[in-house]
Design a protein around this motif. Structure first.
Motif, PDB file in Angstrom:
ATOM      1  N   LEU A  47       0.104  -5.562   3.532  1.00 38.28           N
ATOM      2  CA  LEU A  47      -1.312  -6.236   2.914  1.00 38.28           C
ATOM      3  C   LEU A  47      -0.880  -6.393   1.605  1.00 38.28           C
ATOM      4  CD1 LEU A  47      -3.726  -3.714   4.878  1.00 38.28           C
ATOM      5  CD2 LEU A  47      -2.973  -6.169   5.656  1.00 38.28           C
TER       6      LEU A  47
ATOM      7  N   PHE B 236      -3.271  -7.702  -1.633  1.00 44.54           N
ATOM      8  CA  PHE B 236      -4.657  -7.924  -1.909  1.00 44.54           C
ATOM      9  C   PHE B 236      -5.186  -7.888  -3.549  1.00 44.54           C
ATOM     10  CE2 PHE B 236      -6.821  -3.721  -3.125  1.00 44.54           C
ATOM     11  CZ  PHE B 236      -5.799  -2.872  -2.698  1.00 44.54           C
TER      12      PHE B 236
ATOM     13  N   ARG C 126      -2.348   5.748   1.131  1.00 42.83           N
ATOM     14  CA  ARG C 126      -3.875   5.872   0.827  1.00 42.83           C
ATOM     15  C   ARG C 126      -4.620   6.231  -0.234  1.00 42.83           C
ATOM     16  NH1 ARG C 126      -6.603   2.125   2.858  1.00 42.83           N
ATOM     17  NH2 ARG C 126      -8.089   2.885   1.660  1.00 42.83           N
TER      18      ARG C 126
ATOM     19  N   LEU D 237      -3.817   4.461  -3.234  1.00 42.93           N
ATOM     20  CA  LEU D 237      -4.744   3.234  -3.324  1.00 42.93           C
ATOM     21  C   LEU D 237      -6.209   3.732  -3.856  1.00 42.93           C
ATOM     22  CD1 LEU D 237      -3.095   1.509  -0.163  1.00 42.93           C
ATOM     23  CD2 LEU D 237      -3.071   0.500  -2.646  1.00 42.93           C
ATOM     24  N   ASP D 238      -6.474   4.817  -3.213  1.00 43.77           N
ATOM     25  CA  ASP D 238      -8.012   5.180  -3.682  1.00 43.77           C
ATOM     26  C   ASP D 238      -7.979   5.565  -5.075  1.00 43.77           C
ATOM     27  OD1 ASP D 238      -8.845   4.818  -1.163  1.00 43.77           O
ATOM     28  OD2 ASP D 238      -8.584   6.762  -0.379  1.00 43.77           O
TER      29      ASP D 238
ATOM     30  N   THR E 169      -8.128   2.302  -7.190  1.00 38.87           N
ATOM     31  CA  THR E 169      -9.476   1.678  -6.897  1.00 38.87           C
ATOM     32  C   THR E 169     -10.342   2.128  -8.228  1.00 38.87           C
ATOM     33  OG1 THR E 169      -9.376   1.364  -4.556  1.00 38.87           O
ATOM     34  CG2 THR E 169     -11.595   1.343  -5.706  1.00 38.87           C
TER      35      THR E 169
ATOM     36  N   LEU F  37      -2.119  -5.998  -5.516  1.00 34.58           N
ATOM     37  CA  LEU F  37      -1.537  -4.874  -4.697  1.00 34.58           C
ATOM     38  C   LEU F  37      -1.180  -5.246  -3.609  1.00 34.58           C
ATOM     39  CD1 LEU F  37      -4.195  -1.931  -5.369  1.00 34.58           C
ATOM     40  CD2 LEU F  37      -2.314  -2.920  -6.860  1.00 34.58           C
TER      41      LEU F  37
ATOM     42  N   PHE G 120       0.903  -3.760  -0.291  1.00 36.59           N
ATOM     43  CA  PHE G 120       1.142  -2.304   0.308  1.00 36.59           C
ATOM     44  C   PHE G 120       1.648  -2.658   1.811  1.00 36.59           C
ATOM     45  CE2 PHE G 120      -2.360  -0.582   2.665  1.00 36.59           C
ATOM     46  CZ  PHE G 120      -3.204  -1.539   2.140  1.00 36.59           C
TER      47      PHE G 120
END
Lengths: 87, 87
Positions: free
Chosen positions: A48, A50, B29, B32-33, B36, B48, B50
């Protein structure tokens, strides 16, 4: 097996990719969260790519043959995009 | 301004990128959080890229000059990676 509408086909290795644009980061995040659920359900985590208002999904197939299980990710992603835009 | 250690420099347009590998999807995850939160704090959303166990961050600068505000994302990402691996 044909790529679903809107998905581009790559060769060597065989893959399908699609770019989704969204109105804002909240929608992008919502879509990414829905894709996480799809990945966990199918046990497949495509690449992915983004940023704030777009997501590009790249599904790759092994041995140059469309794997029906992985192909399911494409339709599920389309459904998730629709769900995201309607919510 | 130098790219922090481990960040690759791209030219035309000027940018910094780095690839982070993780042990599993849960760590990816979590990372990534954390990113954010960094994006929301800095108001900058880099590209990004991934999948299950890696994240590639691509910071792009405008007018071929390192923007110190955007450059902060690199150090914050490194801290987030360390935090992810220690948690």
């Amino acid at each position: 097996m044909q790529a679903p509408e809107g998905w581009e086909i790559q060769r060597h290795p065989l893959g399908w990719s699609k770019r989704y644009a969204f109105a804002n980061y909240a929608q992008t995040r919502h879509f990414l969260d829905l894709l996480t659920a799809v990945s966990e359900k199918l046990g497949y985590y495509p690449n992915l790519n983004f940023a704030k208002t777009y997501v590009v999904i790249a599904i790759q197939f092994e041995n140059d043959a469309v794997d029906p299980e992985r192909a399911k990710f494409a339709a599920a992603a389309d459904d998730s995009a629709q769900q995201t835009r309607e919510s």
